[in-house]
Design an enzyme around this catalytic site. Structure first.
Site, PDB file in Angstrom:
ATOM      1  N   GLN A 254       0.827  -1.215   0.000  1.00 34.58           N
ATOM      2  CA  GLN A 254       0.000   0.000   0.000  1.00 34.58           C
ATOM      3  C   GLN A 254       0.854   1.255   0.000  1.00 34.58           C
ATOM      4  O   GLN A 254       0.511   2.248  -0.631  1.00 34.58           O
ATOM      5  CB  GLN A 254      -0.935  -0.002   1.214  1.00 34.58           C
ATOM      6  CG  GLN A 254      -1.942  -1.123   1.201  1.00 34.58           C
ATOM      7  CD  GLN A 254      -2.688  -1.200  -0.116  1.00 34.58           C
ATOM      8  OE1 GLN A 254      -3.477  -0.323  -0.453  1.00 34.58           O
ATOM      9  NE2 GLN A 254      -2.454  -2.258  -0.885  1.00 34.58           N
ATOM     10  N   HIS A 257       1.752   2.933  -3.309  1.00 34.63           N
ATOM     11  CA  HIS A 257       0.713   3.623  -4.074  1.00 34.63           C
ATOM     12  C   HIS A 257       0.975   5.125  -4.183  1.00 34.63           C
ATOM     13  O   HIS A 257       0.842   5.718  -5.250  1.00 34.63           O
ATOM     14  CB  HIS A 257      -0.656   3.428  -3.404  1.00 34.63           C
ATOM     15  CG  HIS A 257      -1.414   2.241  -3.881  1.00 34.63           C
ATOM     16  ND1 HIS A 257      -2.083   2.193  -5.076  1.00 34.63           N
ATOM     17  CD2 HIS A 257      -1.620   1.038  -3.300  1.00 34.63           C
ATOM     18  CE1 HIS A 257      -2.658   1.025  -5.216  1.00 34.63           C
ATOM     19  NE2 HIS A 257      -2.394   0.292  -4.154  1.00 34.63           N
ATOM     20  N   GLU A 322      -9.330   1.204   5.330  1.00 30.94           N
ATOM     21  CA  GLU A 322      -9.811   0.749   4.018  1.00 30.94           C
ATOM     22  C   GLU A 322      -9.606  -0.769   3.892  1.00 30.94           C
ATOM     23  O   GLU A 322     -10.533  -1.507   3.576  1.00 30.94           O
ATOM     24  CB  GLU A 322      -9.041   1.479   2.922  1.00 30.94           C
ATOM     25  CG  GLU A 322      -9.414   1.047   1.514  1.00 30.94           C
ATOM     26  CD  GLU A 322      -8.497   1.673   0.469  1.00 30.94           C
ATOM     27  OE1 GLU A 322      -8.885   1.676  -0.709  1.00 30.94           O
ATOM     28  OE2 GLU A 322      -7.398   2.145   0.826  1.00 30.94           O
ATOM     29  N   HIS A 323      -8.377  -1.222   4.093  1.00 31.50           N
ATOM     30  CA  HIS A 323      -8.043  -2.646   4.067  1.00 31.50           C
ATOM     31  C   HIS A 323      -7.588  -3.083   5.451  1.00 31.50           C
ATOM     32  O   HIS A 323      -6.766  -2.404   6.074  1.00 31.50           O
ATOM     33  CB  HIS A 323      -6.904  -2.941   3.089  1.00 31.50           C
ATOM     34  CG  HIS A 323      -7.122  -2.423   1.706  1.00 31.50           C
ATOM     35  ND1 HIS A 323      -6.586  -1.232   1.253  1.00 31.50           N
ATOM     36  CD2 HIS A 323      -7.816  -2.949   0.658  1.00 31.50           C
ATOM     37  CE1 HIS A 323      -6.936  -1.042  -0.007  1.00 31.50           C
ATOM     38  NE2 HIS A 323      -7.682  -2.061  -0.398  1.00 31.50           N
ATOM     39  N   ASP A 356      -7.324  -6.783  -4.353  1.00 32.98           N
ATOM     40  CA  ASP A 356      -7.140  -5.696  -5.310  1.00 32.98           C
ATOM     41  C   ASP A 356      -7.430  -6.129  -6.738  1.00 32.98           C
ATOM     42  O   ASP A 356      -7.932  -5.346  -7.544  1.00 32.98           O
ATOM     43  CB  ASP A 356      -5.691  -5.183  -5.238  1.00 32.98           C
ATOM     44  CG  ASP A 356      -5.586  -3.907  -4.428  1.00 32.98           C
ATOM     45  OD1 ASP A 356      -6.615  -3.417  -3.951  1.00 32.98           O
ATOM     46  OD2 ASP A 356      -4.457  -3.407  -4.276  1.00 32.98           O
ATOM     47  N   HIS A 415     -53.240  18.962   3.525  1.00 31.73           N
ATOM     48  CA  HIS A 415     -52.983  17.529   3.629  1.00 31.73           C
ATOM     49  C   HIS A 415     -54.181  16.827   4.288  1.00 31.73           C
ATOM     50  O   HIS A 415     -54.643  15.781   3.803  1.00 31.73           O
ATOM     51  CB  HIS A 415     -51.735  17.263   4.477  1.00 31.73           C
ATOM     52  CG  HIS A 415     -50.436  17.468   3.771  1.00 31.73           C
ATOM     53  ND1 HIS A 415     -50.031  18.688   3.309  1.00 31.73           N
ATOM     54  CD2 HIS A 415     -49.446  16.587   3.455  1.00 31.73           C
ATOM     55  CE1 HIS A 415     -48.835  18.570   2.738  1.00 31.73           C
ATOM     56  NE2 HIS A 415     -48.458  17.302   2.807  1.00 31.73           N
TER      57      HIS A 415
END
Length: 431
Positions: A254, A257, A322-323, A356, A415
């Site tokens: 990661q 990235h 996230e992961h 992934d 109404h």
């Protein structure tokens, strides 16, 4: 990589992406680009593509010849991998399909929910010097499973006006026929508002840089979007049984990235923490993206040491990653205690890279702590639901007093009268 000992007497100190950033200039620039594209259409897109990507275009779209040529330039093993990954992703997302339903009551009332796919969707794929065929698979297949009929893809070209051949192959394998050569905020504007060459879409999904994220934020409301995603994140929850070299490799998967990617180990083993720190340094050396990964580890990497795995799980839920990889002796034992994570990988062979690319689950996941309240991209993101109401005469008469009471306490006399006029009509007819 710093080691921090968790103190339960004080809150965990977190460094979230974007907390100290200034987005004002980005937002202003994005608004200018979006407005220009709305006013000048294709001409503006060509101009921005020339400025930002160095490509001098005269046509907004990828041609059929370019797609055919792409197959000739992509290795057969890559084409096969794309096809097999697509099969796995389609199979997984097929289980997410929802159906319309109806319920009835004794008084003749019928209530239900009508589930309808969106008419169209735009898939944004980062590009330029990089290639992300997996992004196309993850973003497009849920839409196809949902039944979206019109899918438009947008991706920035290289300086020769071309998209990476693997990207074109992935799009072709899924049947995407409309591919726009545009990136950044201008691509989001094209998808959201259209030009003289393209009709707008109803929803835009896909990752991108800060300009893409800002543009998605700007067009939200006119169209729907998936999420505002930040840099990638991984948290590894591990005990003394875990292998330090596996953990280090996954943290770096990661970190490579982006310089703002987050890579964190949470463990109850001081010995493992030390080993992982050493392994990270060893595996960093010679990594093709070493400079990026090293910066990410320095700024957003951490090792948290806790007194117990139970406390480590509490830290994980605070991080809401996230992961999340669970590398403990009995990983399934802790699954029920994990409340906040985009994707949960159980066991030492469930490397994050499996999710992934190939397993079938979606890799478009909530980041920056938003897993506390949001979910991975799914088929449901490309569906909309309509409530269905059929009220019988008996139900209206029997419940009119309750309906009018609620309407009048809120100050909406019309109404209440809309119900009473029907009740009077039924009473007059009975007489």
């Amino acid at each position: 990589m710093k080691i921090e000992y968790v103190d339960t007497s004080r809150p965990l100190t977190l460094k979230r992406y974007g907390e100290d950033g200034n987005q004002a200039l980005v937002t202003e620039s994005v608004r200018t680009i979006i407005q220009d594209v709305r006013q000048r259409g294709d001409e503006a897109v060509f101009a921005y593509t020339k400025t930002f990507d160095g490509a001098d275009l005269t046509d907004l779209f990828v041609s059929a010849d370019e797609v055919r040529s792409a197959y000739e330039r992509v290795d057969c093993d890559v084409v096969t991998a794309i096809q097999k990954a697509a099969k796995n992703i389609r199979e997984y997302h097929g289980h997410q399909q929802q159906k319309s339903w109806m319920m009835t009551r004794e008084d003749g009332t019928m209530l239900g929910q009508k589930v309808t796919p969106l008419d169209s969707a735009g898939i944004y794929v980062p590009g330029g010097t990089a290639a992300y065929p997996s992004t196309i698979l993850m973003d497009t297949i849920p839409a196809l499973v949902a039944g979206v009929e019109r899918i438009v893809m947008a991706s920035p070209p290289d300086e020769n006006g071309q998209l990476h051949p693997a990207v074109l192959v992935a799009a072709a394998e899924l049947g995407i026929q409309t591919i726009v050569k545009a990136g950044g905020a201008q691509a989001i504007a094209v998808l959201a508002y259209g030009t003289e060459s393209l009709e707008p879409v109803d929803k835009i999904v896909g990752p991108g840089n800060q300009f893409v994220a800002a543009a998605k934020r700007e067009v939200y409301g006119h169209v729907d979007i998936d999420m505002i995603a930040g840099p990638s994140e991984i948290v590894v929850l591990a005990d003394e049984s875990a292998r330090a070299d596996y953990i280090a490799a996954d943290l770096l998967s990661q970190a490579e990235h982006d310089v703002q990617a987050s890579a964190i180990l949470v463990t109850n083993s001081e010995s493992l923490a030390t080993q992982v720190r050493e392994q990270v340094e060893r595996q960093l050396q010679g990594l093709p993206r070493e400079t990026i990964a090293r910066q990410a580890i320095a700024d957003y990497g951490a090792i948290y040491v806790t007194d117990s795995i139970k406390q480590a799980v509490d830290v994980v839920n605070t991080l809401a990653p996230e992961h999340l990889e669970v590398l403990t002796e009995q990983p399934f034992e802790w699954l029920g205690s994990i409340k906040h994570a985009g994707a949960i990988f159980l066991g030492e062979y469930s490397a994050e890279a499996v999710g992934d690319y190939f397993a079938g689950t979606n890799h478009v996941l909530p980041t920056n702590g938003t897993a506390r309240f949001s979910s991975p991209l799914s088929v449901d993101d490309f569906m909309k639901k309509s409530s269905v109401i059929h009220y019988s005469k008996k139900a209206l008469v029997d419940n009119s007093q309750h309906i009018t009471a609620l309407a009048r306490v809120e100050g909406f006399e019309a109404h209440a009268r809309a119900v009473e006029i029907r009740k009077r009509k039924e009473r007059d007819d009975d007489e």
